[in-house]
Design an enzyme around this catalytic site. Sequence first.
Site, mmCIF file in Angstrom:
data_model
loop_
_atom_site.group_PDB
_atom_site.id
_atom_site.type_symbol
_atom_site.label_atom_id
_atom_site.label_comp_id
_atom_site.label_asym_id
_atom_site.label_seq_id
_atom_site.Cartn_x
_atom_site.Cartn_y
_atom_site.Cartn_z
ATOM 1 N N LYS A 52 0.841 -1.203 0.000
ATOM 2 C CA LYS A 52 0.000 0.000 0.000
ATOM 3 C C LYS A 52 0.880 1.258 0.000
ATOM 4 O O LYS A 52 0.643 2.197 -0.758
ATOM 5 C CB LYS A 52 -0.931 -0.010 1.222
ATOM 6 C CG LYS A 52 -2.025 -1.088 1.141
ATOM 7 C CD LYS A 52 -2.775 -1.290 2.456
ATOM 8 C CE LYS A 52 -3.747 -2.457 2.361
ATOM 9 N NZ LYS A 52 -4.486 -2.747 3.595
ATOM 10 N N GLN A 96 -4.190 -1.657 9.872
ATOM 11 C CA GLN A 96 -4.171 -3.001 9.292
ATOM 12 C C GLN A 96 -4.676 -4.017 10.315
ATOM 13 O O GLN A 96 -4.254 -4.028 11.468
ATOM 14 C CB GLN A 96 -2.731 -3.349 8.833
ATOM 15 C CG GLN A 96 -2.615 -4.609 8.014
ATOM 16 C CD GLN A 96 -3.322 -4.536 6.653
ATOM 17 O OE1 GLN A 96 -3.486 -3.470 6.079
ATOM 18 N NE2 GLN A 96 -3.764 -5.671 6.156
ATOM 19 N N ASP A 119 -10.875 2.689 4.732
ATOM 20 C CA ASP A 119 -11.146 1.245 4.701
ATOM 21 C C ASP A 119 -12.654 0.973 4.650
ATOM 22 O O ASP A 119 -13.073 -0.145 4.363
ATOM 23 C CB ASP A 119 -10.574 0.572 5.962
ATOM 24 C CG ASP A 119 -9.288 -0.189 5.680
ATOM 25 O OD1 ASP A 119 -9.107 -0.653 4.531
ATOM 26 O OD2 ASP A 119 -8.468 -0.320 6.608
HETATM 27 N N1 GUN Z 1 -6.716 -7.034 6.658
HETATM 28 C C1 GUN Z 1 -7.101 -7.779 5.600
HETATM 29 N N2 GUN Z 1 -7.661 -6.994 4.663
HETATM 30 C C2 GUN Z 1 -7.645 -5.733 5.135
HETATM 31 C C3 GUN Z 1 -8.090 -4.489 4.612
HETATM 32 O O1 GUN Z 1 -8.646 -4.367 3.515
HETATM 33 N N3 GUN Z 1 -7.873 -3.402 5.416
HETATM 34 C C4 GUN Z 1 -7.291 -3.508 6.628
HETATM 35 N N4 GUN Z 1 -7.131 -2.394 7.354
HETATM 36 N N5 GUN Z 1 -6.869 -4.652 7.148
HETATM 37 C C5 GUN Z 1 -7.053 -5.758 6.386
#
Ligand code: GUN
Length: 291
Positions: A52, A96, A119
């Site tokens: 990211k 995350q 998110d």
């Molecule tokens: N863990 C697995 N997928 C995601 C996501 O799309 N966003 C976040 N913040 N954590 C994750």
Amino acid sequence: MQLLDGKLAAQAIKEDLHQKTSTLLQQGKRAPHLAAILVGTDGASETYVASKVKTCAEIGFESTLKRFPSTITEEELLQEIDELNNNDAVDGILVQLPLPKHISDDKVINKINPAKDVDGFHPVSVGNMVSGTPTFIPATPYGILLLLKQYNVETSGKHAVVIGRSHIVGTPMSILLSRKSNPGNCTVTICHSATTNLKEICLQGDIIVAALGQPEFLTADMVKDGAVIIDVGITRVADASKKSGFALKGDVKFDEVSVKSSYITPVPGGVGPMTIAGLLMNTYNAYMNKQ
Ligand code: GUN
């Protein structure tokens, strides 16, 4: 069978955002800014967050990565989020997941300012999504919609079977595919661990979204001819022949299912890059909402 190439589709979105960011900078404005929080050292989470942050740099977005040991307290983490909430130079915040057991996901998600909730996990974002109000849509379902759109996959009137009911993918995906929109307008069945006749239901699916996190779960005998297959799974499976020691496996047995499908996403290179594209689109929109 046509491959739904997420890498290619994400590239087009990234180029568009790069162009838009260059224009902002030429106008003397700042770039969109994503702040990511990573707690602990989970291998998969490290990879996702690194990806990211790297993609932000590629398209000219600013990013901040805040890393904390898994010993951070819930209170300290909430304090960190508050600081990012109050920082006007930060447009999007993502924490995350998963978080260590002693920290409540809900408390952390609820702490994020909904205006920065790129998110789309905050209850305000979820409520807006369900009621059809423009909002941040969780990145993976958003990326899947963008991919279906890019390839002009017909969804209206189709039976979509979503396997998995997570808050991150399955649940929002089922809502979004049932909406009166394009892509969307599907009849949706959501399946989960208590579904007793999963194979029968899958066999009725014109579109199957496999998001249960079980490598190679969906096999050819569960899929009807011409189905559209979206594989959300990406699990590390031990593989001594790989330099890394593991191979990435989707939730779909690709070799046999692809033969029967009309469209299918590869793993890797399908939903993964589109998830990042969805996140970047949300971050850009968070920035633009403030202008
Ligand atoms: N863990 C697995 N997928 C995601 C996501 O799309 N966003 C976040 N913040 N954590 C994750």
